[in-house]
Structure formats: structure tokens, C-alpha cells
Design a protein around this motif. Structure first.
Motif, PDB file in Angstrom:
ATOM      1  N   GLU A 122      -7.203  20.318  -2.109  1.00  0.00           N
ATOM      2  CA  GLU A 122      -8.010  19.098  -2.276  1.00  0.00           C
ATOM      3  C   GLU A 122      -7.770  18.477  -3.650  1.00  0.00           C
ATOM      4  O   GLU A 122      -7.728  17.257  -3.787  1.00  0.00           O
ATOM      5  N   ALA A 126      -6.525  14.558  -4.419  1.00  0.00           N
ATOM      6  CA  ALA A 126      -7.588  13.710  -4.976  1.00  0.00           C
ATOM      7  C   ALA A 126      -7.190  12.238  -5.136  1.00  0.00           C
ATOM      8  O   ALA A 126      -7.963  11.355  -4.739  1.00  0.00           O
ATOM      9  N   LYS A 129      -7.590  10.284  -1.998  1.00  0.00           N
ATOM     10  CA  LYS A 129      -8.953  10.120  -1.489  1.00  0.00           C
ATOM     11  C   LYS A 129      -9.559   8.790  -1.944  1.00  0.00           C
ATOM     12  O   LYS A 129     -10.624   8.408  -1.484  1.00  0.00           O
ATOM     13  N   ARG A 130      -8.863   8.083  -2.854  1.00  0.00           N
ATOM     14  CA  ARG A 130      -9.346   6.769  -3.297  1.00  0.00           C
ATOM     15  C   ARG A 130      -9.112   5.691  -2.238  1.00  0.00           C
ATOM     16  O   ARG A 130      -9.651   4.599  -2.345  1.00  0.00           O
ATOM     17  N   THR A 132      -9.169   4.602   1.940  1.00  0.00           N
ATOM     18  CA  THR A 132      -9.898   4.968   3.154  1.00  0.00           C
ATOM     19  C   THR A 132      -8.953   5.635   4.160  1.00  0.00           C
ATOM     20  O   THR A 132      -7.722   5.550   4.022  1.00  0.00           O
TER      21      THR A 132
END
Length: 164
Positions: A122, A126, A129-130, A132
Motif C-alpha cells: 500500500e 500511495a 491512491k490520489r 479515483t
């Protein structure tokens, strides 16, 4: 990033700008991966091999099949496998019917290391993950479209640079 914005801002052709953005993003992502995998004493190419092997575990995978499935087609797979063997992550066995064929198997130590990496992956993801899920799917669709019907470029097929 300011230099990148200056370079991209000067480019008028949107297709050229997209190419340069893909190259900049590739370099950026490689740096993130290199930093992440450094904690495990691995390169992202070595990790790619371990993932390929895990997908076939407990069966082995021939070195040639690993080469075909590598993300980075320029990787020296034999050298990478040797480094993984030295770390006790893989074992090599020769094919009994054709000694030129070498199979690579994931060891328990390799499986354990992959499991540890999975727990912290994860952190490596990261930045993505900004965006969608829809944006990630659209980005993947666009990148796949770029690679569609584009022949794989073999090293021998590349024109040699002409020295002046």
C-alpha cells in the motif's frame, strides 16, 4: 517538478507532450519502486521475477518464459535469477530432456519475502491512491490503447545510431 513543467509548457504538440509525460512518469515511478524495494534488498526487476514465479508456484518457470513475461524486456534475466539464488529466494534446475532449458522455482524464503512485501505494498501504491478508481481504469485503458497493435521492438530491429 518546475523543470518538468517548463519543458512541458513549451511543447505545443499534444501527442509529444503525452509522450514526454509518460516518460517522466515512468522515471518517477521507477524511483519510487527502487526506494521501496531497497528495504528488501531487491530491484523492481527482481521483484517482477518473484511475482512471475509466485504465479506458477509450486511449478517452476523456464528462464525463457520469465524473459517473455518481464515488464522490463531489457532485463538480464540470467543475472537477476543468479542474484535471487544467492539470496536463497529461488532455485534453478536443469530440464532432464534438454539441458539448455533451466527452470526457476520459488523457495519458501522467496515466498516469505513476497508475503512481507505484500503487507507493505500500500505504501508503494500511495501516489496512485490520489486518483479515483474510475481515473485509474481510464488511465489503464488509454495506456493499453497506446500499446495495442504495436509490434514489440526487438533490440536487433532497432536502427543503429550513426556516429558522426
Amino acid at each position: 517538478m518546475k523543470a518538468e513543467h517548463a519543458i512541458l509548457g513549451q511543447i505545443i504538440d499534444p501527442h509529444l507532450k503525452a509522450i514526454i509525460n509518460v516518460e517522466l512518469t515512468n522515471g518517477w515511478q521507477c524511483n519510487i519502486q527502487d526506494s521501496f524495494f531497497k528495504a528488501y534488498h531487491l530491484s523492481h526487476q527482481q521483484y517482477n521475477i518473484l511475482r512471475i514465479l509466485r504465479g506458477q508456484h509450486p511449478k517452476g518457470v523456464s528462464v525463457n518464459d520469465i524473459k517473455r513475461r518481464m515488464i522490463d524486456k531489457m532485463s538480464n534475466v540470467s543475472r537477476l535469477v543468479e542474484k535471487l539464488k544467492q539470496k536463497n529466494y529461488v532455485e534453478r534446475t536443469e530440464c532432464e530432456s534438454d539441458r539448455r532449458v533451466v527452470f526457476v522455482h520459488l523457495t519458501e524464503s522467496g515466498l516469505t519475502t513476497l508475503s512481507e512485501i505484500d503487507k507493505t505494498m500500500e505504501q508503494n501504491m500511495a501516489p496512485f491512491k490520489r486518483i479515483t478508481i474510475e481515473e485509474a481504469e481510464e488511465l489503464s485503458r488509454i495506456l493499453e490503447k497506446l500499446r495495442e497493435e504495436t509490434p514489440e521492438v526487438e533490440l536487433e530491429a532497432c536502427p543503429k545510431s550513426q556516429e558522426q
